[in-house]
Design a protein around this motif. Sequence first.
Motif, mmCIF file in Angstrom:
data_model
loop_
_atom_site.group_PDB
_atom_site.id
_atom_site.type_symbol
_atom_site.label_atom_id
_atom_site.label_comp_id
_atom_site.label_asym_id
_atom_site.label_seq_id
_atom_site.Cartn_x
_atom_site.Cartn_y
_atom_site.Cartn_z
ATOM 1 N N VAL A 278 0.846 -1.184 0.000
ATOM 2 C CA VAL A 278 0.000 0.000 0.000
ATOM 3 C C VAL A 278 0.885 1.239 0.000
ATOM 4 O O VAL A 278 1.771 1.382 0.846
ATOM 5 N N LYS A 279 0.647 2.099 -0.959
ATOM 6 C CA LYS A 279 1.382 3.358 -1.054
ATOM 7 C C LYS A 279 0.425 4.494 -0.723
ATOM 8 O O LYS A 279 -0.620 4.643 -1.355
ATOM 9 N N TRP A 280 0.763 5.287 0.288
ATOM 10 C CA TRP A 280 -0.090 6.390 0.735
ATOM 11 C C TRP A 280 0.482 7.713 0.237
ATOM 12 O O TRP A 280 1.664 8.002 0.423
ATOM 13 N N ILE A 281 -0.370 8.534 -0.381
ATOM 14 C CA ILE A 281 0.065 9.825 -0.909
ATOM 15 C C ILE A 281 -0.875 10.908 -0.392
ATOM 16 O O ILE A 281 -2.087 10.829 -0.575
ATOM 17 N N GLU A 282 -0.297 11.928 0.262
ATOM 18 C CA GLU A 282 -1.118 12.997 0.844
ATOM 19 C C GLU A 282 -1.309 14.143 -0.146
ATOM 20 O O GLU A 282 -0.388 14.507 -0.891
ATOM 21 N N PHE A 283 -2.525 14.718 -0.150
ATOM 22 C CA PHE A 283 -2.865 15.842 -1.011
ATOM 23 C C PHE A 283 -3.463 16.963 -0.159
ATOM 24 O O PHE A 283 -4.083 16.698 0.870
ATOM 25 N N PRO A 284 -3.315 18.218 -0.608
ATOM 26 C CA PRO A 284 -3.853 19.334 0.177
ATOM 27 C C PRO A 284 -5.373 19.413 0.144
ATOM 28 O O PRO A 284 -5.987 19.956 1.062
ATOM 29 N N ALA A 285 -6.004 18.879 -0.918
ATOM 30 C CA ALA A 285 -7.463 18.945 -1.039
ATOM 31 C C ALA A 285 -7.934 17.961 -2.104
ATOM 32 O O ALA A 285 -7.128 17.371 -2.840
ATOM 33 N N GLY A 286 -9.269 17.816 -2.193
ATOM 34 C CA GLY A 286 -9.853 16.862 -3.105
ATOM 35 C C GLY A 286 -9.548 17.075 -4.579
ATOM 36 O O GLY A 286 -9.274 16.098 -5.301
ATOM 37 N N PRO A 287 -9.619 18.304 -5.091
ATOM 38 C CA PRO A 287 -9.340 18.502 -6.515
ATOM 39 C C PRO A 287 -7.967 17.982 -6.938
ATOM 40 O O PRO A 287 -7.826 17.345 -7.985
ATOM 41 N N GLN A 288 -6.942 18.245 -6.130
ATOM 42 C CA GLN A 288 -5.602 17.756 -6.463
ATOM 43 C C GLN A 288 -5.546 16.228 -6.409
ATOM 44 O O GLN A 288 -4.870 15.589 -7.220
ATOM 45 N N LEU A 289 -6.273 15.658 -5.452
ATOM 46 C CA LEU A 289 -6.299 14.206 -5.335
ATOM 47 C C LEU A 289 -6.899 13.573 -6.592
ATOM 48 O O LEU A 289 -6.369 12.583 -7.125
ATOM 49 N N LEU A 290 -7.989 14.150 -7.092
ATOM 50 C CA LEU A 290 -8.641 13.574 -8.269
ATOM 51 C C LEU A 290 -7.862 13.852 -9.551
ATOM 52 O O LEU A 290 -7.971 13.088 -10.519
#
Length: 317
Positions: free
Chosen positions: A58-70
């Motif tokens: 499992v690789k976990w990647i953090e994003f500042p908000a939902g738009p960047q995640l998508l």
Amino acid sequence: MKKILLTLLLLVISASGLAQSKSNKVISIGFQKGSGLLSILKTQGTLEKALAPQAYQVKWIEFPAGPQLLEALNAGSIDFGNTGAPPPIFAQAAGVDLVYVGAEPASPSSEAIFVKKDSAIKTVADLKGKKIALQKGSSSNFLLVAALQNVHLQPSDVQAIYLTPADARAAFVNGNVDAWIVWDPYLAAAQKAYQVRILTDYHGLQQTNGFYQASRRFAEQSPDLVSTLLAQIAVVGDWANKHPQQVVELIAPQLGLEPDIVAIWQGRTHYGVTPITPEIIANQQRVADIFTQLKLIPKTIKVSDKVWNWKPAKSAK
């Protein structure tokens, strides 16, 4: 002798290929600092244990908000993640091939529009003509729209300043904006640090769900893995609702937040994950239609086109 050496070489190549194959069995999960349930799942390590028999990493990647995640999901950088209600609407309108795989219950107090304590702005109606910091395409975007509509204002009546949470904090503290809209734990941190005054949260407005999403490719190729992910999230959510203090102790150091800030956040959050019901689809469609009417997205979308049929993993306990 040559035959023996050739056989050994083939065995080494085969073993190397098998190891490479196993190392390529990676699930990439996107999460936000405010995505409490995925943060808990990451910290506990229970997902890694559940997937170990299948040799998945499992690789976990953090994003500042939902738009960047998508955006990352669209690029193939992640397979799975969670956001508020608006990001998948904006993403679908932009052609991202995602699917809704699960929903979270609404937590109406976990996001708010707020100003500094000494601000002359007393109500949402007073925001007319003011500068408001928020993440474009996030749940904050819909909170702004819903709150303004409730007082018969339009988004064009205010100056939306689109910033990530970190940049919005700086703009708010420096007085470059009049108000800030953000979710927990940023909201809880601002309440403690700056003694802010909340103008409104989601109470009295249209409620929205949080969502778990996957790329369509991942969901179609690995439906059992998606089901396992959701089942593990459900188990962790049930535990988190029953053990709020342990949640604070678990994730505060991991997120670099003071325990009392995390405690405020946890006190107004209800965790869980459910299938996407017709009622949830209808509510999300109403959100999408509002964005369409206001021309915040370029075209009409049909939310039901992006819903995946969740069948929980039978082995989850």
